[in-house]
Write an enzyme that holds these catalytic residues in place. Structure first.
Site, PDB file in Angstrom:
ATOM      1  N   HIS A  62       0.868  -1.198   0.000  1.00  0.00           N
ATOM      2  CA  HIS A  62       0.000   0.000   0.000  1.00  0.00           C
ATOM      3  C   HIS A  62       0.893   1.233   0.000  1.00  0.00           C
ATOM      4  O   HIS A  62       1.724   1.415   0.904  1.00  0.00           O
ATOM      5  CB  HIS A  62      -0.879  -0.028   1.247  1.00  0.00           C
ATOM      6  CG  HIS A  62      -1.926   1.026   1.314  1.00  0.00           C
ATOM      7  ND1 HIS A  62      -3.140   0.920   0.674  1.00  0.00           N
ATOM      8  CD2 HIS A  62      -1.932   2.222   1.948  1.00  0.00           C
ATOM      9  CE1 HIS A  62      -3.857   2.006   0.945  1.00  0.00           C
ATOM     10  NE2 HIS A  62      -3.165   2.801   1.709  1.00  0.00           N
ATOM     11  N   ASP A 102       0.827   5.188   0.072  1.00  0.00           N
ATOM     12  CA  ASP A 102       0.014   6.393   0.330  1.00  0.00           C
ATOM     13  C   ASP A 102       0.645   7.606  -0.336  1.00  0.00           C
ATOM     14  O   ASP A 102       1.771   7.980   0.012  1.00  0.00           O
ATOM     15  CB  ASP A 102      -0.096   6.635   1.834  1.00  0.00           C
ATOM     16  CG  ASP A 102      -0.994   5.615   2.495  1.00  0.00           C
ATOM     17  OD1 ASP A 102      -0.549   4.950   3.454  1.00  0.00           O
ATOM     18  OD2 ASP A 102      -2.140   5.460   2.044  1.00  0.00           O
ATOM     19  N   HIS A 154      -2.733   4.492  -3.157  1.00  0.00           N
ATOM     20  CA  HIS A 154      -3.832   5.257  -2.541  1.00  0.00           C
ATOM     21  C   HIS A 154      -3.576   6.734  -2.802  1.00  0.00           C
ATOM     22  O   HIS A 154      -2.728   7.349  -2.153  1.00  0.00           O
ATOM     23  CB  HIS A 154      -3.860   4.938  -1.036  1.00  0.00           C
ATOM     24  CG  HIS A 154      -4.932   5.657  -0.291  1.00  0.00           C
ATOM     25  ND1 HIS A 154      -4.977   5.651   1.098  1.00  0.00           N
ATOM     26  CD2 HIS A 154      -5.983   6.393  -0.698  1.00  0.00           C
ATOM     27  CE1 HIS A 154      -6.027   6.348   1.501  1.00  0.00           C
ATOM     28  NE2 HIS A 154      -6.659   6.812   0.434  1.00  0.00           N
ATOM     29  N   GLY A 163      -4.395  11.015   6.032  1.00  0.00           N
ATOM     30  CA  GLY A 163      -3.292  11.975   6.130  1.00  0.00           C
ATOM     31  C   GLY A 163      -2.170  11.524   7.030  1.00  0.00           C
ATOM     32  O   GLY A 163      -1.022  11.946   6.838  1.00  0.00           O
ATOM     33  N   PHE A 164      -2.460  10.650   7.970  1.00  0.00           N
ATOM     34  CA  PHE A 164      -1.406  10.265   8.913  1.00  0.00           C
ATOM     35  C   PHE A 164      -1.577   8.808   9.339  1.00  0.00           C
ATOM     36  O   PHE A 164      -2.706   8.306   9.432  1.00  0.00           O
ATOM     37  CB  PHE A 164      -1.439  11.166  10.167  1.00  0.00           C
ATOM     38  CG  PHE A 164      -1.248  12.627   9.852  1.00  0.00           C
ATOM     39  CD1 PHE A 164      -2.346  13.441   9.601  1.00  0.00           C
ATOM     40  CD2 PHE A 164       0.031  13.164   9.734  1.00  0.00           C
ATOM     41  CE1 PHE A 164      -2.171  14.778   9.265  1.00  0.00           C
ATOM     42  CE2 PHE A 164       0.209  14.501   9.398  1.00  0.00           C
ATOM     43  CZ  PHE A 164      -0.894  15.310   9.164  1.00  0.00           C
ATOM     44  N   GLY A 218      -0.922   5.925  12.399  1.00  0.00           N
ATOM     45  CA  GLY A 218      -0.940   5.942  13.857  1.00  0.00           C
ATOM     46  C   GLY A 218      -2.183   6.518  14.499  1.00  0.00           C
ATOM     47  O   GLY A 218      -2.204   6.797  15.695  1.00  0.00           O
ATOM     48  N   ASP A 246      -8.782   0.653   5.566  1.00  0.00           N
ATOM     49  CA  ASP A 246      -7.513   1.367   5.626  1.00  0.00           C
ATOM     50  C   ASP A 246      -7.493   2.305   6.828  1.00  0.00           C
ATOM     51  O   ASP A 246      -8.275   3.240   6.917  1.00  0.00           O
ATOM     52  CB  ASP A 246      -7.311   2.179   4.321  1.00  0.00           C
ATOM     53  CG  ASP A 246      -5.948   2.839   4.256  1.00  0.00           C
ATOM     54  OD1 ASP A 246      -5.739   3.646   3.328  1.00  0.00           O
ATOM     55  OD2 ASP A 246      -5.099   2.563   5.131  1.00  0.00           O
ATOM     56  N   GLY A 247      -6.569   2.005   7.775  1.00  0.00           N
ATOM     57  CA  GLY A 247      -6.438   2.877   8.947  1.00  0.00           C
ATOM     58  C   GLY A 247      -6.659   2.118  10.243  1.00  0.00           C
ATOM     59  O   GLY A 247      -7.752   1.573  10.438  1.00  0.00           O
ATOM     60  N   SER A 306       1.000   0.973  11.237  1.00  0.00           N
ATOM     61  CA  SER A 306       1.690   1.092  12.527  1.00  0.00           C
ATOM     62  C   SER A 306       1.036   0.270  13.639  1.00  0.00           C
ATOM     63  O   SER A 306       1.651   0.038  14.676  1.00  0.00           O
ATOM     64  CB  SER A 306       1.737   2.564  12.945  1.00  0.00           C
ATOM     65  OG  SER A 306       0.416   3.029  13.169  1.00  0.00           O
TER      66      SER A 306
HETATM   67  C1  DX5 Z   1      -3.672   7.201   6.190  1.00  0.00           C
HETATM   68  C2  DX5 Z   1      -3.261   6.133   5.186  1.00  0.00           C
HETATM   69  C3  DX5 Z   1      -3.136   4.753   5.798  1.00  0.00           C
HETATM   70  C4  DX5 Z   1      -2.132   4.721   6.954  1.00  0.00           C
HETATM   71  C5  DX5 Z   1      -2.277   3.426   7.716  1.00  0.00           C
HETATM   72  O1  DX5 Z   1      -4.069   8.354   5.489  1.00  0.00           O
HETATM   73  O2  DX5 Z   1      -4.186   6.045   4.135  1.00  0.00           O
HETATM   74  O3  DX5 Z   1      -2.760   3.837   4.784  1.00  0.00           O
HETATM   75  O4  DX5 Z   1      -0.830   4.807   6.456  1.00  0.00           O
HETATM   76  O5  DX5 Z   1      -1.494   3.561   8.863  1.00  0.00           O
HETATM   77  P1  DX5 Z   1      -2.058   3.010  10.256  1.00  0.00           P
HETATM   78  O6  DX5 Z   1      -2.221   1.524  10.058  1.00  0.00           O
HETATM   79  O7  DX5 Z   1      -0.973   3.365  11.226  1.00  0.00           O
HETATM   80  O8  DX5 Z   1      -3.351   3.682  10.513  1.00  0.00           O
HETATM   81 ZN    ZN Z   2      -3.856   4.491   2.688  1.00  0.00          ZN
END
Ligand code: DX5
Ligand code: ZN
Length: 225
Positions: free
Chosen positions: A37, A39, A70, A146-147, A149, A180-181, A203
């Site tokens: 994946h 991002d 993504h 966006g992030f 964790g 996702d997330g 994470s």
């Molecule tokens: C967030 C991303 C996710 C993220 C997943 O905007 O689309 O793919 O990197 O990270 P965790 O598993 O830490 O939520």
């Molecule tokens: Zn993602």
């Protein structure tokens, strides 16, 4: 729930050790991960910046694991050519990021890649109602994009279930659902039970500190078999 769809684990490489990506990729291969994946963030659609098309090109040289790209970017139609999607890859575009969703999904498919629509937590499933024939997958954001964790938005489990029922009722049982997330081992089981079949592990899973990728993947597979 559509158990006919194969469960796949997609490693969110933005959560990996950025100073050792080639080792990360080799370890992901050894762990038999299904997808990587990637991002992509533009600092406008989401308040963060990550990778670009050159990173995807480098990943393709380093591994045969298909990419799961993504796009968290405004007007993805303007950038798709730069990424040059490949057959077997997934490309997710956010419904909130373009005025021309049906056109963009068609563009992805013309590369031979799988076209996916991504939905932010607050976005209704009705946003994809008129593009179901153009979809190979729906990406349900379980956190605000966006992030890494972040914590699961609790009602997203129900949204996954609603999405599965919606797709099946409309006659699209083959359209996959990606969660996702915050896809922790525990959350993955709930997401699977709700109807997801692709799980983005970051994470809170594969890239949790001190985790052996192989053990993490095996643990996921036990939980979502
Ligand atoms: C967030 C991303 C996710 C993220 C997943 O905007 O689309 O793919 O990197 O990270 P965790 O598993 O830490 O939520
Ligand atoms: Zn993602």
């Amino acid at each position: 729930m559509n158990s006919a769809l194969k469960s796949k684990i997609s490693a969110s490489i933005m959560c990996g050790d950025m100073m050792h990506f080639s080792e990360v990729v080799k370890d992901l291969e050894a762990a038999s991960i299904d997808l990587i994946h990637v991002d992509i963030m533009d600092g406008s659609f989401v308040p963060n910046l990550t990778f670009g098309p050159d990173f995807c090109a480098a990943l393709r040289k380093a591994t045969d694991i298909p990419l799961d790209i993504h796009l968290m970017v405004e007007r993805p139609e303007n950038f798709l050519e730069l990424f040059h999607p490949r057959p077997g890859e997934y490309v997710s575009v956010h419904v909130e990021s373009t005025k021309h969703l049906q056109r963009v999904l068609g563009m992805v498919r013309r590369y031979g890649a799988k076209a996916a629509a991504a939905l932010n937590p607050a976005t209704s499933l009705s946003a994809v109602e008129n593009v179901l024939p153009d979809l190979d997958m729906v990406l349900i954001m379980a956190v605000n994009p966006g992030f890494a964790g972040q914590r699961l938005v609790p009602q997203m489990i129900g949204k996954i279930a609603e999405c599965r029922s919606f797709l099946d009722a409309k006659g699209y049982p083959g359209v996959e659902i990606e969660a996702d997330g915050n896809v922790s081992f525990e959350n993955a089981e709930k997401m699977k039970a709700a109807g997801a079949n692709i799980f983005v592990s970051g994470s809170s899973g594969i890239f949790a500190g001190g985790t052996c990728f192989r053990d993490a993947v095996a643990k996921y597979r036990r939980g979502i078999a």
